[in-house]
Design a protein around this motif. Structure first.
Motif, PDB file in Angstrom:
ATOM      1  N   SER A 279       0.835  -1.207   0.000  1.00 31.65           N
ATOM      2  CA  SER A 279       0.000   0.000   0.000  1.00 31.65           C
ATOM      3  C   SER A 279       0.865   1.251   0.000  1.00 31.65           C
ATOM      4  O   SER A 279       0.556   2.229  -0.696  1.00 31.65           O
ATOM      5  N   ALA A 280       1.962   1.237   0.766  1.00 31.12           N
ATOM      6  CA  ALA A 280       2.836   2.412   0.823  1.00 31.12           C
ATOM      7  C   ALA A 280       3.527   2.652  -0.504  1.00 31.12           C
ATOM      8  O   ALA A 280       3.695   3.807  -0.927  1.00 31.12           O
ATOM      9  N   VAL A 281       3.942   1.586  -1.197  1.00 26.91           N
ATOM     10  CA  VAL A 281       4.588   1.746  -2.502  1.00 26.91           C
ATOM     11  C   VAL A 281       3.630   2.354  -3.513  1.00 26.91           C
ATOM     12  O   VAL A 281       4.024   3.140  -4.388  1.00 26.91           O
ATOM     13  N   ALA A 282       2.349   2.011  -3.397  1.00 26.90           N
ATOM     14  CA  ALA A 282       1.360   2.486  -4.363  1.00 26.90           C
ATOM     15  C   ALA A 282       0.962   3.943  -4.141  1.00 26.90           C
ATOM     16  O   ALA A 282       0.369   4.554  -5.029  1.00 26.90           O
ATOM     17  N   VAL A 283       1.274   4.497  -2.980  1.00 27.82           N
ATOM     18  CA  VAL A 283       0.861   5.874  -2.673  1.00 27.82           C
ATOM     19  C   VAL A 283       1.944   6.836  -3.143  1.00 27.82           C
ATOM     20  O   VAL A 283       3.102   6.717  -2.747  1.00 27.82           O
ATOM     21  N   PRO A 284       1.621   7.815  -3.993  1.00 26.63           N
ATOM     22  CA  PRO A 284       2.636   8.777  -4.455  1.00 26.63           C
ATOM     23  C   PRO A 284       3.025   9.766  -3.373  1.00 26.63           C
ATOM     24  O   PRO A 284       2.272   9.990  -2.410  1.00 26.63           O
ATOM     25  N   GLU A 285       4.196  10.371  -3.547  1.00 24.55           N
ATOM     26  CA  GLU A 285       4.714  11.275  -2.516  1.00 24.55           C
ATOM     27  C   GLU A 285       3.817  12.490  -2.313  1.00 24.55           C
ATOM     28  O   GLU A 285       3.642  12.947  -1.173  1.00 24.55           O
ATOM     29  N   PHE A 286       3.266  13.025  -3.412  1.00 22.17           N
ATOM     30  CA  PHE A 286       2.464  14.238  -3.256  1.00 22.17           C
ATOM     31  C   PHE A 286       1.211  13.988  -2.428  1.00 22.17           C
ATOM     32  O   PHE A 286       0.758  14.870  -1.689  1.00 22.17           O
TER      33      PHE A 286
ATOM     34  N   ALA B 284      20.886   1.011  -1.200  1.00 23.63           N
ATOM     35  CA  ALA B 284      21.379   1.973  -2.188  1.00 23.63           C
ATOM     36  C   ALA B 284      20.307   2.334  -3.198  1.00 23.63           C
ATOM     37  O   ALA B 284      20.101   3.512  -3.529  1.00 23.63           O
ATOM     38  N   LEU B 285      19.592   1.344  -3.717  1.00 24.60           N
ATOM     39  CA  LEU B 285      18.550   1.617  -4.704  1.00 24.60           C
ATOM     40  C   LEU B 285      17.401   2.406  -4.089  1.00 24.60           C
ATOM     41  O   LEU B 285      16.827   3.295  -4.731  1.00 24.60           O
ATOM     42  N   SER B 286      17.067   2.093  -2.849  1.00 25.08           N
ATOM     43  CA  SER B 286      15.971   2.816  -2.204  1.00 25.08           C
ATOM     44  C   SER B 286      16.365   4.257  -1.909  1.00 25.08           C
ATOM     45  O   SER B 286      15.559   5.177  -2.098  1.00 25.08           O
ATOM     46  N   LEU B 287      17.595   4.467  -1.448  1.00 22.05           N
ATOM     47  CA  LEU B 287      18.031   5.840  -1.171  1.00 22.05           C
ATOM     48  C   LEU B 287      18.180   6.642  -2.456  1.00 22.05           C
ATOM     49  O   LEU B 287      17.971   7.857  -2.455  1.00 22.05           O
ATOM     50  N   SER B 288      18.539   5.980  -3.554  1.00 24.81           N
ATOM     51  CA  SER B 288      18.611   6.702  -4.821  1.00 24.81           C
ATOM     52  C   SER B 288      17.233   7.183  -5.269  1.00 24.81           C
ATOM     53  O   SER B 288      17.127   8.135  -6.050  1.00 24.81           O
ATOM     54  N   TYR B 289      16.194   6.531  -4.767  1.00 22.45           N
ATOM     55  CA  TYR B 289      14.832   6.979  -5.057  1.00 22.45           C
ATOM     56  C   TYR B 289      14.583   8.373  -4.501  1.00 22.45           C
ATOM     57  O   TYR B 289      13.706   9.098  -4.994  1.00 22.45           O
ATOM     58  N   LEU B 290      15.343   8.760  -3.489  1.00 21.72           N
ATOM     59  CA  LEU B 290      15.187  10.102  -2.913  1.00 21.72           C
ATOM     60  C   LEU B 290      15.447  11.181  -3.959  1.00 21.72           C
ATOM     61  O   LEU B 290      14.911  12.288  -3.866  1.00 21.72           O
TER      62      LEU B 290
ATOM     63  N   ILE C 174       9.463  16.391  -5.984  1.00 18.52           N
ATOM     64  CA  ILE C 174       8.058  16.648  -5.665  1.00 18.52           C
ATOM     65  C   ILE C 174       7.924  17.200  -4.250  1.00 18.52           C
ATOM     66  O   ILE C 174       7.227  18.201  -4.013  1.00 18.52           O
ATOM     67  N   VAL C 175       8.602  16.580  -3.299  1.00 16.66           N
ATOM     68  CA  VAL C 175       8.467  16.970  -1.898  1.00 16.66           C
ATOM     69  C   VAL C 175       9.026  18.377  -1.670  1.00 16.66           C
ATOM     70  O   VAL C 175       8.404  19.197  -0.976  1.00 16.66           O
ATOM     71  N   GLU C 176      10.183  18.680  -2.223  1.00 21.49           N
ATOM     72  CA  GLU C 176      10.765  20.007  -2.036  1.00 21.49           C
ATOM     73  C   GLU C 176       9.883  21.085  -2.656  1.00 21.49           C
ATOM     74  O   GLU C 176       9.797  22.203  -2.133  1.00 21.49           O
ATOM     75  N   THR C 177       9.239  20.771  -3.759  1.00 19.49           N
ATOM     76  CA  THR C 177       8.346  21.748  -4.387  1.00 19.49           C
ATOM     77  C   THR C 177       7.107  21.995  -3.537  1.00 19.49           C
ATOM     78  O   THR C 177       6.680  23.140  -3.354  1.00 19.49           O
ATOM     79  N   ILE C 178       6.527  20.932  -2.981  1.00 12.57           N
ATOM     80  CA  ILE C 178       5.311  21.073  -2.177  1.00 12.57           C
ATOM     81  C   ILE C 178       5.590  21.874  -0.914  1.00 12.57           C
ATOM     82  O   ILE C 178       4.824  22.777  -0.550  1.00 12.57           O
ATOM     83  N   PHE C 179       6.689  21.569  -0.240  1.00 10.97           N
ATOM     84  CA  PHE C 179       6.986  22.219   1.042  1.00 10.97           C
ATOM     85  C   PHE C 179       7.881  23.448   0.888  1.00 10.97           C
ATOM     86  O   PHE C 179       8.315  24.013   1.891  1.00 10.97           O
ATOM     87  N   ASN C 180       8.155  23.833  -0.358  1.00 10.67           N
ATOM     88  CA  ASN C 180       9.015  24.992  -0.605  1.00 10.67           C
ATOM     89  C   ASN C 180      10.350  24.844   0.115  1.00 10.67           C
ATOM     90  O   ASN C 180      10.887  25.801   0.684  1.00 10.67           O
ATOM     91  N   PHE C 181      10.875  23.624   0.101  1.00 12.18           N
ATOM     92  CA  PHE C 181      12.138  23.339   0.780  1.00 12.18           C
ATOM     93  C   PHE C 181      13.286  23.849  -0.077  1.00 12.18           C
ATOM     94  O   PHE C 181      13.375  23.540  -1.269  1.00 12.18           O
ATOM     95  N   PRO C 182      14.214  24.627   0.501  1.00 12.33           N
ATOM     96  CA  PRO C 182      15.305  25.207  -0.291  1.00 12.33           C
ATOM     97  C   PRO C 182      16.418  24.205  -0.565  1.00 12.33           C
ATOM     98  O   PRO C 182      17.531  24.323  -0.061  1.00 12.33           O
ATOM     99  N   GLY C 183      16.110  23.218  -1.388  1.00 15.47           N
ATOM    100  CA  GLY C 183      17.082  22.189  -1.694  1.00 15.47           C
ATOM    101  C   GLY C 183      17.486  22.199  -3.151  1.00 15.47           C
ATOM    102  O   GLY C 183      17.083  23.065  -3.941  1.00 15.47           O
ATOM    103  N   LEU C 184      18.277  21.207  -3.528  1.00 15.02           N
ATOM    104  CA  LEU C 184      18.794  21.146  -4.887  1.00 15.02           C
ATOM    105  C   LEU C 184      17.717  20.748  -5.892  1.00 15.02           C
ATOM    106  O   LEU C 184      17.748  21.189  -7.047  1.00 15.02           O
ATOM    107  N   ALA C 185      16.764  19.921  -5.465  1.00 11.98           N
ATOM    108  CA  ALA C 185      15.715  19.491  -6.384  1.00 11.98           C
ATOM    109  C   ALA C 185      14.819  20.652  -6.803  1.00 11.98           C
ATOM    110  O   ALA C 185      14.501  20.816  -7.991  1.00 11.98           O
TER     111      ALA C 185
END
Length: 329
Positions: A153-160, A259-265, A271-282
């Motif tokens: 269920s968690a895999v099927a839910v998108p980050e946004f 490694a593969l899971s962390l690369s998913y970050l 998406i997450v940085e855009t939603i929360f206006n996080f001042p990151g590289l993404a």
């Protein structure tokens, strides 16, 4: 005898070095090919920084003059060679919009992204490994079925969606956490943790689920090996068998899963940085796409690719060191 015993690990390590060198060479070659792809694809985006800077009301003469000033009218191959040479020297060029070195623009955002990734890894890795090992040990049982349903269920839910629900629950209803991630050098550790809590939660849900499922598969594969059955017949306690035999043999696949899971970050952070206006590289990369700031966009893309390849390379090296059969090859 002691000298021969101490020389054995050294000789094994020396024998592994050529294989590790091949992996590093392959990663560098892949990064070179990625640089060409990134440069080519970024050049296919409609419009350019000159048009975006001057706006739609600018005359063709004004756009052409600014494109010449920015160097955008040079041949693509010449621009690629110059850009690649600058990358190799640690100088990714000049931001066309900010009018400052790309290195300085990125240096303001990269620590924030690394901090977000570090918090996410600190939360997700222990939980995912515990869930994966517990699920594998209880295969077919009630706990395994519950954990499988939860992770699927968690895999099927998108980050946004996770981010939106997190804002509604923890920011709007409970008023526990801020809905906008404000990060500054003056902020205390507690304020930084509160600001990063919702972004970390949004990223961790899917990362934990993916990592847990891959960990379960790796541990379950080891549990089906003949040496496990032989150890059980000899009366080895199951807990000791898992801790001192199964998990060490599953280190390679588990590290690959991490490694593969962390690369998913890298993808989820956009998406997450855009939603929360996080001042990151993404989010900086998204702004670069909007403003057609190609040097900044290309530098961000190369950093993401380099981090991904570094994680995969690290996983390969650990798998080689942990697996005698790979060392023998």
């Amino acid at each position: 005898m002691a000298g021969s015993a101490t020389s054995a690990p050294k000789s094994a390590l020396v024998g592994v070095l050529p294989l590790i060198g091949k992996r590093i060479g392959s990663a560098l070659l892949t990064l070179l090919l990625v640089s060409a792809v990134v440069f080519a694809i970024s050049g296919l985006l409609p419009g350019d920084a000159a048009q975006e800077t001057l706006g739609q009301s600018a005359t063709p003469e004004q756009v052409a003059a600014l494109r010449h000033e920015m160097g955008l009218d040079r041949p693509a191959l010449t621009r690629y060679v110059d850009w690649l040479g600058g990358i190799l020297q640690g100088d990714p060029g000049q931001s066309l919009v900010a009018n400052m070195p790309v290195r300085e623009v990125i240096s303001e955002r990269l620590p924030n992204s690394l901090m977000l990734a570090g918090f996410t890894a600190l939360v997700s890795v222990p939980l995912a490994l515990a869930i994966g090992v517990a699920s594998a040990i209880n295969r077919g049982g009630r706990l395994d079925r519950v954990l499988n349903v939860m992770t699927l269920s968690a895999v099927a839910v998108p980050e946004f969606l996770v981010a939106t629900l997190g804002v509604l629950v923890f920011s709007v209803k409970l008023l526990w956490l801020p809905s906008i991630a404000l990060v500054s050098e003056e902020a205390s550790l507690w304020d930084t943790v509160r600001s990063c809590a919702l972004p970390v939660l949004s990223l961790s849900v899917v990362v934990i689920a993916q990592m847990a499922r891959m960990t379960r598969a790796a541990v379950a594969d080891q549990l089906d090996r003949p040496y496990v059955e032989m150890a059980r017949l000899k009366g080895v306690p199951f807990r000791r068998l898992v801790l001192f035999h199964v998990l060490p043999n599953a280190v390679g696949p588990i590290v690959n899963a991490v490694a593969l899971s962390l690369s998913y970050l890298l993808g989820g952070a956009i998406i997450v940085e855009t939603i929360f206006n996080f001042p990151g590289l993404a989010s900086l990369m998204v702004n670069a796409v909007t403003s057609r700031d190609m040097p900044l966009l290309q530098a961000c893309a190369m950093i993401f690719c380099a981090i991904y390849l570094a994680l995969v390379l690290l996983a390969d090296v650990v798998a080689i060191l942990a697996n005698p059969r790979l060392r023998a090859q």
